[in-house]
Design a protein around this motif. Structure first.
Motif, PDB file in Angstrom:
ATOM      1  N   TYR A  89       0.830  -1.210   0.000  1.00  0.00           N
ATOM      2  CA  TYR A  89       0.000   0.000   0.000  1.00  0.00           C
ATOM      3  C   TYR A  89       0.863   1.258   0.000  1.00  0.00           C
ATOM      4  N   CYS A  90       2.049   1.162   0.569  1.00  0.00           N
ATOM      5  CA  CYS A  90       2.955   2.309   0.667  1.00  0.00           C
ATOM      6  C   CYS A  90       3.850   2.450  -0.559  1.00  0.00           C
ATOM      7  N   GLY A  91       3.720   1.538  -1.511  1.00  0.00           N
ATOM      8  CA  GLY A  91       4.566   1.568  -2.695  1.00  0.00           C
ATOM      9  C   GLY A  91       5.894   0.877  -2.514  1.00  0.00           C
ATOM     10  N   ALA A  92       6.070   0.159  -1.394  1.00  0.00           N
ATOM     11  CA  ALA A  92       7.336  -0.516  -1.111  1.00  0.00           C
ATOM     12  C   ALA A  92       7.335  -1.937  -1.670  1.00  0.00           C
ATOM     13  N   GLU A  93       8.516  -2.495  -1.787  1.00  0.00           N
ATOM     14  CA  GLU A  93       8.659  -3.906  -2.157  1.00  0.00           C
ATOM     15  C   GLU A  93       8.532  -4.773  -0.899  1.00  0.00           C
ATOM     16  N   VAL A  94       8.205  -6.038  -1.117  1.00  0.00           N
ATOM     17  CA  VAL A  94       8.050  -6.989  -0.016  1.00  0.00           C
ATOM     18  C   VAL A  94       8.982  -8.168  -0.256  1.00  0.00           C
ATOM     19  N   ASP A  95       9.584  -8.665   0.808  1.00  0.00           N
ATOM     20  CA  ASP A  95      10.307  -9.926   0.752  1.00  0.00           C
ATOM     21  C   ASP A  95       9.972 -10.700   2.022  1.00  0.00           C
ATOM     22  N   PHE A  96      10.324 -11.975   2.033  1.00  0.00           N
ATOM     23  CA  PHE A  96       9.930 -12.852   3.124  1.00  0.00           C
ATOM     24  C   PHE A  96      11.146 -13.508   3.751  1.00  0.00           C
ATOM     25  N   VAL A  97      10.999 -13.871   5.014  1.00  0.00           N
ATOM     26  CA  VAL A  97      12.012 -14.617   5.745  1.00  0.00           C
ATOM     27  C   VAL A  97      11.388 -15.944   6.140  1.00  0.00           C
ATOM     28  N   ASP A  98      12.046 -17.034   5.808  1.00  0.00           N
ATOM     29  CA  ASP A  98      11.466 -18.350   6.075  1.00  0.00           C
ATOM     30  C   ASP A  98      11.296 -18.575   7.574  1.00  0.00           C
ATOM     31  N   ILE A  99      10.532 -19.592   7.910  1.00  0.00           N
ATOM     32  CA  ILE A  99      10.101 -19.799   9.290  1.00  0.00           C
ATOM     33  C   ILE A  99      10.853 -20.948   9.956  1.00  0.00           C
ATOM     34  N   ASP A 100      10.701 -20.997  11.256  1.00  0.00           N
ATOM     35  CA  ASP A 100      11.091 -22.168  12.039  1.00  0.00           C
ATOM     36  C   ASP A 100       9.877 -23.094  12.039  1.00  0.00           C
ATOM     37  N   PRO A 101       9.946 -24.252  11.379  1.00  0.00           N
ATOM     38  CA  PRO A 101       8.754 -25.101  11.262  1.00  0.00           C
ATOM     39  C   PRO A 101       8.268 -25.671  12.583  1.00  0.00           C
ATOM     40  N   SER A 102       9.080 -25.600  13.632  1.00  0.00           N
ATOM     41  CA  SER A 102       8.636 -26.126  14.920  1.00  0.00           C
ATOM     42  C   SER A 102       7.689 -25.163  15.635  1.00  0.00           C
ATOM     43  N   THR A 103       7.739 -23.860  15.277  1.00  0.00           N
ATOM     44  CA  THR A 103       6.881 -22.863  15.918  1.00  0.00           C
ATOM     45  C   THR A 103       5.973 -22.128  14.942  1.00  0.00           C
ATOM     46  N   GLY A 104       6.336 -22.092  13.672  1.00  0.00           N
ATOM     47  CA  GLY A 104       5.594 -21.309  12.688  1.00  0.00           C
ATOM     48  C   GLY A 104       6.006 -19.855  12.636  1.00  0.00           C
ATOM     49  N   ASN A 105       6.910 -19.439  13.522  1.00  0.00           N
ATOM     50  CA  ASN A 105       7.382 -18.055  13.553  1.00  0.00           C
ATOM     51  C   ASN A 105       8.611 -17.868  12.666  1.00  0.00           C
ATOM     52  N   ILE A 106       8.926 -16.614  12.361  1.00  0.00           N
ATOM     53  CA  ILE A 106      10.142 -16.289  11.617  1.00  0.00           C
ATOM     54  C   ILE A 106      11.348 -16.953  12.272  1.00  0.00           C
ATOM     55  N   SER A 107      12.179 -17.559  11.449  1.00  0.00           N
ATOM     56  CA  SER A 107      13.418 -18.167  11.919  1.00  0.00           C
ATOM     57  C   SER A 107      14.467 -17.080  12.079  1.00  0.00           C
ATOM     58  N   VAL A 108      14.991 -16.929  13.294  1.00  0.00           N
ATOM     59  CA  VAL A 108      16.021 -15.907  13.493  1.00  0.00           C
ATOM     60  C   VAL A 108      17.332 -16.335  12.826  1.00  0.00           C
ATOM     61  N   VAL A 109      17.517 -17.620  12.633  1.00  0.00           N
ATOM     62  CA  VAL A 109      18.696 -18.092  11.889  1.00  0.00           C
ATOM     63  C   VAL A 109      18.594 -17.650  10.434  1.00  0.00           C
ATOM     64  N   ALA A 110      17.424 -17.891   9.833  1.00  0.00           N
ATOM     65  CA  ALA A 110      17.219 -17.470   8.441  1.00  0.00           C
ATOM     66  C   ALA A 110      17.279 -15.954   8.312  1.00  0.00           C
ATOM     67  N   LEU A 111      16.761 -15.251   9.322  1.00  0.00           N
ATOM     68  CA  LEU A 111      16.788 -13.786   9.296  1.00  0.00           C
ATOM     69  C   LEU A 111      18.222 -13.281   9.317  1.00  0.00           C
ATOM     70  N   ARG A 112      19.050 -13.833  10.196  1.00  0.00           N
ATOM     71  CA  ARG A 112      20.437 -13.392  10.287  1.00  0.00           C
ATOM     72  C   ARG A 112      21.185 -13.645   8.973  1.00  0.00           C
ATOM     73  N   GLU A 113      20.971 -14.827   8.399  1.00  0.00           N
ATOM     74  CA  GLU A 113      21.642 -15.167   7.143  1.00  0.00           C
ATOM     75  C   GLU A 113      21.195 -14.232   6.021  1.00  0.00           C
ATOM     76  N   LYS A 114      19.909 -13.935   5.962  1.00  0.00           N
ATOM     77  CA  LYS A 114      19.388 -13.058   4.907  1.00  0.00           C
ATOM     78  C   LYS A 114      19.912 -11.635   5.081  1.00  0.00           C
ATOM     79  N   LEU A 115      20.022 -11.189   6.336  1.00  0.00           N
ATOM     80  CA  LEU A 115      20.552  -9.856   6.597  1.00  0.00           C
ATOM     81  C   LEU A 115      22.030  -9.754   6.220  1.00  0.00           C
ATOM     82  N   ASP A 116      22.795 -10.794   6.480  1.00  0.00           N
ATOM     83  CA  ASP A 116      24.210 -10.784   6.095  1.00  0.00           C
ATOM     84  C   ASP A 116      24.362 -10.591   4.593  1.00  0.00           C
ATOM     85  N   VAL A 117      23.546 -11.299   3.822  1.00  0.00           N
ATOM     86  CA  VAL A 117      23.586 -11.159   2.363  1.00  0.00           C
ATOM     87  C   VAL A 117      23.126  -9.760   1.958  1.00  0.00           C
ATOM     88  N   ALA A 118      22.050  -9.288   2.588  1.00  0.00           N
ATOM     89  CA  ALA A 118      21.505  -7.971   2.249  1.00  0.00           C
ATOM     90  C   ALA A 118      22.505  -6.859   2.527  1.00  0.00           C
TER      91      ALA A 118
END
Length: 383
Positions: A89-118
């Motif tokens: 709605y704000c005109g921004a792009e969207v991307d996703f961070v994969d989840i921890d399948p044991s909880t259904g929440n965002i995986s902080v491991v995947a988040l850290r790895e994605k941020l390092d690349v970003a």
């Protein structure tokens, strides 16, 4: 049919709404302010801004943080589409961070790895929207540390999580985020019919969200480009929206909020009973993080044999059980497919979706109804 979620409306709720109907205000009046004060007090936040939906609250939260064209917002693929749409709605792009399948929440491991690349590629997101799936908070300590390190804002999507806590901090205190958003849809823990709330400890963010929910209009002379003509005078200083909550909805919300701890406790009891009754069946509940108090919006199980999910779903429906599935991964929706997302990009969320079932959980669910749900599930799994 035993619904997976259901509002609990009592006589005091009806009376609260009737009192507003007999008052001078029906739309945004003094009862909205009282609801904001009650909610901010309940979650230990300094400011609360009531809106007509949690989607609206997410939208004004993004705008207040300056999200716009050229920015990217990250969120979970395991959520309702509003968690991503608010950035679009704000005109921004969207991307996703994969989840921890044991909880259904965002995986902080995947988040850290994605941020390092970003960081290496120079594309750090403007904001992250972690979703407290099913009522259990994400790992907000790590998320807050990453936000400070990498320099992005955090909007907690706590649509499922009013009454939850991360350690000693109630969800909504905004100790780990800039803004937290709650939902008051009828299947949520407390309801206003439709409604949402954004809470924050930042006065400037609160003021801007308040303007944005009401057409971008102000009566503050300090924000005007000329002296007021009189006490009636106002100016539109930015492009806003009609996202206001009514006093009718707020009255219901105040009444419901008084029973928040009771609702969360009953949900906790039902969840513990499910845990006991489902033991030994070929399915598993979500893992629970130590030291975290879930609000138990949803009771989600993962089937050991995902290939049987539709068969089990249909059997439960046939037995009068309003089973559901939360959620179809957002990146698999056709709208996001047209933006370049495709199957296989977030495999943990896709695998989670393939095996997930949401069983009925709400305060009006009786022990007898819950036993019927489990019996029907056992029959389906043993066929």
């Amino acid at each position: 049919m035993i619904p997976y979620g259901r509002q609990d409306i009592r006589e005091e709720d009806v009376q609260a709404v009737l009192d507003v109907l007999r008052s001078d205000f029906l739309t945004q009046g003094p009862v909205v302010t009282r609801f904001e004060e009650a909610l901010s007090g309940a979650v230990n936040a300094r400011h609360a801004v009531a809106t007509n939906s949690a989607t609206s609250a997410l939208h004004v939260a993004c705008l207040a943080l300056g999200v716009g064209p050229g920015d990217t917002v990250w969120t979970s693929p395991n959520t309702f589409v509003a968690s991503a749409n608010c950035a679009r709605y704000c005109g921004a792009e969207v991307d996703f961070v994969d989840i921890d399948p044991s909880t259904g929440n965002i995986s902080v491991v995947a988040l850290r790895e994605k941020l390092d690349v970003a960081r290496r590629e120079g594309r750090i997101p403007k904001a992250l929207i972690p979703v407290h799936y099913a009522g259990q908070p994400c790992d907000m300590t790590v998320i807050a540390e990453l936000a400070e390190d990498y320099g992005f804002s955090v909007i907690e999507d706590a649509s499922h999580a009013i009454g939850a806590a991360w350690g000693d901090e109630p969800v909504g205190s905004c100790r780990f985020s800039d803004i937290t958003v709650f939902s008051f849809h009828p299947v949520k823990i407390v309801t206003t019919g439709e409604g949402g709330m954004a809470v924050t400890n930042d006065t400037e963010l609160a003021d801007r969200m308040s303007r944005l929910r009401s057409h971008g209009i102000t009566r503050d002379p300090g924000l005007m480009d000329r002296d007021p003509d009189g006490s009636w005078y106002y100016q539109q200083v930015e492009l806003g929206f009609n996202y206001r909550m009514t006093d009718l909805a707020a009255a219901l919300g105040i009444s419901q909020l008084s029973r928040l701890s009771m609702y969360v406790e009953r949900r906790r009891q039902l969840a513990a009973r499910y845990d006991r009754m489902l033991s030994g069946l070929p399915c598993a509940p979500l893992d629970r993080m130590p030291g975290v108090a879930s609000a138990w919006h949803l009771y989600v199980i993962r089937l050991s044999d995902p290939a049987r999910r539709r068969e089990v779903f249909d059997h439960l429906k046939g037995e009068g059980v309003g089973v559901n599935v939360h959620y179809i991964p957002v990146h698999l929706q056709p709208y996001y497919g047209a933006l370049g997302f495709s199957q296989g990009q977030f495999p943990a969320a896709e695998s989670f979706y393939a095996s997930a079932l949401t069983l009925p959980l709400h305060p009006r669910l009786s022990d007898e109804e819950q036993s019927h749900v489990v019996d029907a599930l056992r029959d389906a799994l043993e066929e």
